[in-house]
Design a protein around this motif. Structure first.
Motif, PDB file in Angstrom:
ATOM      1  N   LYS A  16       8.920  12.655 -31.626  1.00 27.79           N
ATOM      2  CA  LYS A  16       9.112  13.210 -30.273  1.00 27.79           C
ATOM      3  C   LYS A  16       7.779  13.681 -29.679  1.00 27.79           C
ATOM      4  CE  LYS A  16      11.980  16.347 -31.731  1.00 27.79           C
ATOM      5  NZ  LYS A  16      12.045  16.043 -33.156  1.00 27.79           N
ATOM      6  N   SER A  34       8.564  26.514 -24.924  1.00 35.68           N
ATOM      7  CA  SER A  34       9.744  27.227 -25.409  1.00 35.68           C
ATOM      8  C   SER A  34       9.360  28.553 -26.053  1.00 35.68           C
ATOM      9  CB  SER A  34      10.455  26.390 -26.470  1.00 35.68           C
ATOM     10  OG  SER A  34      10.936  25.206 -25.909  1.00 35.68           O
ATOM     11  N   ARG A  38      10.065  31.582 -34.778  1.00 34.80           N
ATOM     12  CA  ARG A  38       9.403  31.062 -35.984  1.00 34.80           C
ATOM     13  C   ARG A  38       7.922  31.428 -35.964  1.00 34.80           C
ATOM     14  NH1 ARG A  38       5.958  26.971 -35.771  1.00 34.80           N
ATOM     15  NH2 ARG A  38       6.518  25.072 -34.649  1.00 34.80           N
ATOM     16  N   ARG A  41       2.472  27.672 -36.821  1.00 36.80           N
ATOM     17  CA  ARG A  41       1.823  26.840 -37.838  1.00 36.80           C
ATOM     18  C   ARG A  41       0.320  26.899 -37.587  1.00 36.80           C
ATOM     19  NH1 ARG A  41       5.641  22.130 -36.347  1.00 36.80           N
ATOM     20  NH2 ARG A  41       7.496  22.619 -37.535  1.00 36.80           N
ATOM     21  N   TYR A  50       4.158  27.296 -28.194  1.00 41.71           N
ATOM     22  CA  TYR A  50       5.368  28.105 -28.031  1.00 41.71           C
ATOM     23  C   TYR A  50       4.940  29.487 -27.559  1.00 41.71           C
ATOM     24  CZ  TYR A  50       8.367  25.014 -30.930  1.00 41.71           C
ATOM     25  OH  TYR A  50       9.095  23.960 -31.434  1.00 41.71           O
ATOM     26  N   ASP A  71      19.131  28.154 -29.239  1.00 45.10           N
ATOM     27  CA  ASP A  71      19.886  27.824 -30.443  1.00 45.10           C
ATOM     28  C   ASP A  71      19.147  28.354 -31.656  1.00 45.10           C
ATOM     29  OD1 ASP A  71      22.217  26.524 -31.586  1.00 45.10           O
ATOM     30  OD2 ASP A  71      20.812  25.122 -32.501  1.00 45.10           O
ATOM     31  N   HIS A  73      17.884  27.454 -35.178  1.00 46.68           N
ATOM     32  CA  HIS A  73      17.539  26.206 -35.842  1.00 46.68           C
ATOM     33  C   HIS A  73      16.706  26.513 -37.080  1.00 46.68           C
ATOM     34  CE1 HIS A  73      17.397  21.900 -35.619  1.00 46.68           C
ATOM     35  NE2 HIS A  73      16.093  21.847 -35.608  1.00 46.68           N
ATOM     36  N   TYR A  78      15.239  29.375 -30.995  1.00 50.10           N
ATOM     37  CA  TYR A  78      14.405  28.605 -30.059  1.00 50.10           C
ATOM     38  C   TYR A  78      15.107  28.617 -28.708  1.00 50.10           C
ATOM     39  CZ  TYR A  78      12.182  26.359 -34.153  1.00 50.10           C
ATOM     40  OH  TYR A  78      11.515  26.100 -35.322  1.00 50.10           O
ATOM     41  N   GLY A  79      14.371  28.747 -27.615  1.00 58.61           N
ATOM     42  CA  GLY A  79      15.012  28.740 -26.299  1.00 58.61           C
ATOM     43  C   GLY A  79      14.063  28.326 -25.191  1.00 58.61           C
ATOM     44  N   THR A  80      14.682  27.849 -24.088  1.00 58.49           N
ATOM     45  CA  THR A  80      13.916  27.370 -22.928  1.00 58.49           C
ATOM     46  C   THR A  80      13.921  28.402 -21.809  1.00 58.49           C
ATOM     47  OG1 THR A  80      14.704  25.141 -23.451  1.00 58.49           O
ATOM     48  CG2 THR A  80      13.747  25.471 -21.261  1.00 58.49           C
ATOM     49  N   GLU A  97      11.642  19.211 -24.874  1.00 61.98           N
ATOM     50  CA  GLU A  97      11.803  18.587 -26.185  1.00 61.98           C
ATOM     51  C   GLU A  97      12.514  19.601 -27.053  1.00 61.98           C
ATOM     52  OE1 GLU A  97       8.174  17.850 -28.507  1.00 61.98           O
ATOM     53  OE2 GLU A  97       9.661  18.043 -30.128  1.00 61.98           O
ATOM     54  N   ILE A  98      13.834  19.431 -27.169  1.00 63.64           N
ATOM     55  CA  ILE A  98      14.633  20.454 -27.843  1.00 63.64           C
ATOM     56  C   ILE A  98      15.667  19.810 -28.766  1.00 63.64           C
ATOM     57  CG2 ILE A  98      14.286  22.177 -26.044  1.00 63.64           C
ATOM     58  CD1 ILE A  98      16.993  21.565 -24.905  1.00 63.64           C
ATOM     59  N   ARG A 144      15.181  19.604 -43.416  1.00 62.44           N
ATOM     60  CA  ARG A 144      15.225  18.872 -42.148  1.00 62.44           C
ATOM     61  C   ARG A 144      16.018  17.568 -42.292  1.00 62.44           C
ATOM     62  NH1 ARG A 144      10.773  21.002 -38.427  1.00 62.44           N
ATOM     63  NH2 ARG A 144      10.922  23.124 -39.140  1.00 62.44           N
TER      64      ARG A 144
HETATM   65  P1  5GP Z   1       9.550  22.996 -34.777  1.00 65.01           P
HETATM   66  O1  5GP Z   1       9.784  24.261 -35.552  1.00 65.01           O
HETATM   67  O2  5GP Z   1       9.354  21.797 -35.677  1.00 65.01           O
HETATM   68  O3  5GP Z   1       8.463  23.153 -33.740  1.00 65.01           O
HETATM   69  O4  5GP Z   1      10.873  22.714 -33.954  1.00 65.01           O
HETATM   70  C1  5GP Z   1      12.107  22.660 -34.603  1.00 65.01           C
HETATM   71  C2  5GP Z   1      13.159  22.169 -33.630  1.00 65.01           C
HETATM   72  O5  5GP Z   1      13.334  23.085 -32.549  1.00 65.01           O
HETATM   73  C3  5GP Z   1      12.798  20.837 -32.998  1.00 65.01           C
HETATM   74  O6  5GP Z   1      13.932  19.981 -33.123  1.00 65.01           O
HETATM   75  C4  5GP Z   1      12.526  21.185 -31.564  1.00 65.01           C
HETATM   76  O7  5GP Z   1      12.851  20.117 -30.708  1.00 65.01           O
HETATM   77  C5  5GP Z   1      13.460  22.361 -31.357  1.00 65.01           C
HETATM   78  N1  5GP Z   1      13.101  23.185 -30.208  1.00 65.01           N
HETATM   79  C6  5GP Z   1      11.869  23.460 -29.706  1.00 65.01           C
HETATM   80  N2  5GP Z   1      11.974  24.203 -28.606  1.00 65.01           N
HETATM   81  C7  5GP Z   1      13.294  24.418 -28.385  1.00 65.01           C
HETATM   82  C8  5GP Z   1      14.050  25.103 -27.362  1.00 65.01           C
HETATM   83  O8  5GP Z   1      13.519  25.675 -26.421  1.00 65.01           O
HETATM   84  N3  5GP Z   1      15.393  25.084 -27.497  1.00 65.01           N
HETATM   85  C9  5GP Z   1      16.039  24.459 -28.503  1.00 65.01           C
HETATM   86  N4  5GP Z   1      17.360  24.505 -28.522  1.00 65.01           N
HETATM   87  N5  5GP Z   1      15.375  23.800 -29.461  1.00 65.01           N
HETATM   88  C10 5GP Z   1      14.020  23.774 -29.403  1.00 65.01           C
END
Ligand code: 5GP
Ligand code: ADP
Length: 184
Positions: A16, A34, A38, A41, A50, A71, A73, A78-80, A97-98, A144
Motif C-alpha cells: 500500500k 492518521s 502505536r 518505528r 502519524y 479502529d 488494530h 488508529y483513526g482519521t 490508507e487504512i 499480521r
Molecule cells: P502500521 O502500524 O503498519 O503503520 O499500520 C497498521 C494498520 O493500520 C495498517 O493496515 C494501516 O492501513 C492501518 N491504519 C493506518 N492509519 C489508520 C487510520 O487512520 N484508521 C484505521 N482504521 N486504520 C489505519
C-alpha cells in the motif's frame, strides 16, 4: 469532476505504502495523517507519518467526535482526523490508507468514498515482502498474517479489488479507477 475520498486497504506488507508513493507522483491528492497510539518505528516522524498520541488523548478525540473513523488494530488505536478530510475535499482528492474495519466505517459515514482493496498475488509472496521490509520481527509478522483471512473475507464489500503483483500494473489500474470515478 468531483473530488474523491479514496480509501486504500489491504494486508500489511501488500504494498500500500509503495503504491501511494507512486500515485503521489501522478496525482496531487491530499494524504491524511492518521492518529495512532502505536509507538513510532525507527525513522517515523510525529505529524508526518502519524500523529503519535497517548491512549488518553486518542480517547478524547473520539469523545469530541473529531475522528471520521477509528479502529483497534494489533492492540493499538488508529483513526482519521475528520476536519482535515472535510477541508481538503473542498478542493482536492483525498486518499486514506487504512485497515478494513476503518474503511468500511468510513463508507458508512461517507457513502461516496471509493473503497479499493489491494491484495497480494499469494500468501507466500506477502510473507516474503513482510520479511524483506525488515520492520517487524517474526512474531509480529505471524500476527499480521493471521489477520489475512479476515481482511480478504471483506473484499466483496469493497468497490474495487486490485492485485499488486506487478507494481506498475497495479498503479495503472488504480489510476484508471480514479479517472472513471471522477467522471461519475
Ligand atoms: P502500521 O502500524 O503498519 O503503520 O499500520 C497498521 C494498520 O493500520 C495498517 O493496515 C494501516 O492501513 C492501518 N491504519 C493506518 N492509519 C489508520 C487510520 O487512520 N484508521 C484505521 N482504521 N486504520 C489505519
Ligand atoms: P504496506 O504499506 O502495504 O504494509 P509496503 O508498501 O511497505 O506495504 O510494501 C512491503 C514491501 O513489499 C516493501 O519492501 C516493498 O518494496 C515491497 N513491494 C511493494 N510492492 C511490490 C511489488 N509489486 N512487487 C514486489 N515487491 C513489492
Amino acid at each position: 469532476m468531483r473530488n474523491l475520498l479514496i480509501v486504500l486497504s489491504g494486508p500489511s506488507g501488500v504494498g500500500k505504502g509503495t503504491i501511494v508513493n507512486e500515485l503521489k507522483k501522478i496525482y496531487d491528492f491530499a494524504t491524511s495523517v492518521s492518529c495512532t497510539t502505536r509507538a513510532p518505528r525507527e525513522g517515523e516522524i510525529d505529524g508526518k507519518h502519524y500523529f503519535f498520541l497517548s491512549k488518553e488523548n486518542f480517547n478524547s478525540m473520539i469523545e469530541r467526535g473529531e475522528l471520521l473513523e477509528y479502529d483497534n488494530h494489533f492492540g493499538n488505536l488508529y483513526g482519521t482526523p475528520k476536519a482535515f478530510v472535510e477541508e481538503k475535499l473542498k478542493t482536492q482528492n483525498v486518499l486514506l490508507e487504512i485497515e478494513v474495519n476503518g474503511a468500511l466505517n468510513a463508507k458508512k459515514v461517507y457513502p461516496a468514498a471509493v473503497l479499493i482493496m489491494i491484495v497480494p498475488p499469494s500468501v507466500e509472496e506477502l510473507k516474503a515482502r513482510l520479511m524483506g521490509r525488515g520492520t517487524e520481527d517474526e512474531e509480529k509478522i505471524a500476527e499480521r498474517l493471521k489477520r489475512l483471512d479476515y481482511e480478504l473475507s471483506k473484499k466483496d464489500e469493497y468497490d474495487y479489488v486490485v492485485v499488486n503483483d506487478n507494481l506498475h500494473k497495479a498503479v495503472t489500474e488504480i489510476e484508471n479507477i480514479i479517472k472513471a470515478e471522477r467522471l461519475k
